[in-house]
Design an enzyme around this catalytic site. Sequence first.
Site, mmCIF file in Angstrom:
data_model
loop_
_atom_site.group_PDB
_atom_site.id
_atom_site.type_symbol
_atom_site.label_atom_id
_atom_site.label_comp_id
_atom_site.label_asym_id
_atom_site.label_seq_id
_atom_site.Cartn_x
_atom_site.Cartn_y
_atom_site.Cartn_z
ATOM 1 N N TYR A 163 0.840 -1.201 0.000
ATOM 2 C CA TYR A 163 0.000 0.000 0.000
ATOM 3 C C TYR A 163 0.871 1.244 0.000
ATOM 4 O O TYR A 163 2.037 1.218 0.413
ATOM 5 C CB TYR A 163 -0.956 0.009 1.204
ATOM 6 C CG TYR A 163 -0.289 0.172 2.558
ATOM 7 C CD1 TYR A 163 -0.073 1.435 3.117
ATOM 8 C CD2 TYR A 163 0.113 -0.944 3.290
ATOM 9 C CE1 TYR A 163 0.517 1.581 4.358
ATOM 10 C CE2 TYR A 163 0.711 -0.811 4.534
ATOM 11 C CZ TYR A 163 0.910 0.456 5.069
ATOM 12 O OH TYR A 163 1.490 0.614 6.306
ATOM 13 N N CYS A 164 0.306 2.346 -0.473
ATOM 14 C CA CYS A 164 0.951 3.664 -0.445
ATOM 15 C C CYS A 164 -0.152 4.708 -0.366
ATOM 16 O O CYS A 164 -1.308 4.383 -0.086
ATOM 17 C CB CYS A 164 1.854 3.873 -1.653
ATOM 18 S SG CYS A 164 1.033 3.694 -3.241
ATOM 19 N N THR A 165 0.166 5.962 -0.621
ATOM 20 C CA THR A 165 -0.810 7.027 -0.429
ATOM 21 C C THR A 165 -1.973 6.944 -1.410
ATOM 22 O O THR A 165 -3.135 6.974 -1.015
ATOM 23 C CB THR A 165 -0.139 8.408 -0.557
ATOM 24 O OG1 THR A 165 0.933 8.489 0.367
ATOM 25 C CG2 THR A 165 -1.132 9.525 -0.280
#
Length: 498
Positions: free
Chosen positions: A100-102
């Site tokens: 996951y990331c922003t």
Amino acid sequence: MWIHFPLYPDSQEISNAGRHLSAAEFHSMLQNTGKCLEKSPGSDNKMILLDARNLYETRIGKFDLPAVKTLDPEIRQYSDLPTWIDENSEQLRGNNILMYCTGGIRCEMASAYIKSKGAGFENVFQLYGGIQRYLEQFPDGGFFRGKNFVFDHRVSVGSSDANILGTCLLCGASHDDYTSRSRCSHCRMLVLICDCCRERSSVYTCELCQGSEKPISISLVDDTSEKISHTVVHEVKLNLDEALHSPLLSWRKEQDSTAKKTSRKLRILCLHGFRQNASSFKGRTASLSKKLKNITEFVFVDAPHELPFIYQPPVANQPPECPSFKMSNQKFAWLVAPDHAKETDNEWKMANIPFDPLQYQQQTEGSEKSFNYLKTLFSQAGPFDGILGFSQGAAMAALVCANQGILKGEIDFRFVILCSGFAVNMGDYAEGSITCPSLHIFGSKEGKDRQIDCEASKHLASLFDNSNSTIIEHDLGHIIPTRSPYIDDIKDFLQRFL
């Protein structure tokens, strides 16, 4: 200075990225994995979470499920992630990797790189839309704790869960507010410093530099956002919407090794004129950049307002000529006319009438969009010591100076250089009312500046406190002079801020 894409080794195809999971699917997978491990603690479920963000982002918020192993690479910038993946590939091999990331884009690149490693790296999943989409689906935070770092004036966005995950670097008190934009004195990474500690000290060493035998000094500011931008050679068009959501933008300093070892250069944000772009303005100021290379670093960006593809009608008795390929790059503006058409096509058309040399007087709209855009730039690529504006860029820079009190904390700088400038929407400002240190450069009456009347530039200069301003009049037209004695006066002004 260029805005460019940081490349992964071998430039992996995004088409080979990990499988997308919706926010609901991501949540369900975490939930089910957690329940299985709670029932059978000794089972080998092989599900791990991988946070693809920078350390300063993970310090204020992350997914947290005690039963699920989470890997935090603790990197300074996104371009460090492939190296971390190489060095920790055995932790990833054979596992179901949940990334996951922003906003999801960093995972596109990183998951493709992981999968390129072949056998044992096939099962890679990623949160589609990133933390942003997840928090929209689960406003109470779900399995996400703390705040989501975002690359705009908001800095961070939280859920209805008000728990603070971050701590002050110096005293350890609960703190998750990056609005002060405090940075490590060595590597320039953002650090969490509470108000009390910030009052006592302005020099900080981040935890990564603290853990190093010798703190590094890097020239990369990698405040990236989360949406792929359009590229033209090495230049990238950065508009406000793209700036808020794109992780693949990095801002590299073009400093030589000698300058790195001595004093820091003055970082100056350069605002181009009407119907120009970052690339063309960089070319026009090449001589200035070269003569100031030991003390300044220029950063060039495109303005946020796109202009239609039109060109000047031909001179009488000459056949019309379509623009050459070199002219096909998009042009931009900081301020536009009230009837500005927002929609533009990509084909060049000849203007109906000759360009009006006084058209700048009618370009008064769009400042709000430009203000928000500059806030984003300062948030992403700051800090900047000064702003250099040319022609309409100078008009925009002057507006920023006039509103410096209101913009404090969002657009902070120490000086401004206004070249062939003029005032727009500044009728309420009295002479000498703007206190920002300023350098005004413009052509004299005999200078034959055919674009901006010298009286307009003189009027703009009069609005600045004359005890804190310097004026350079030259006889070279609509340019920024780089020969003596003008270049010496420019250097003298800049030396005040070194």
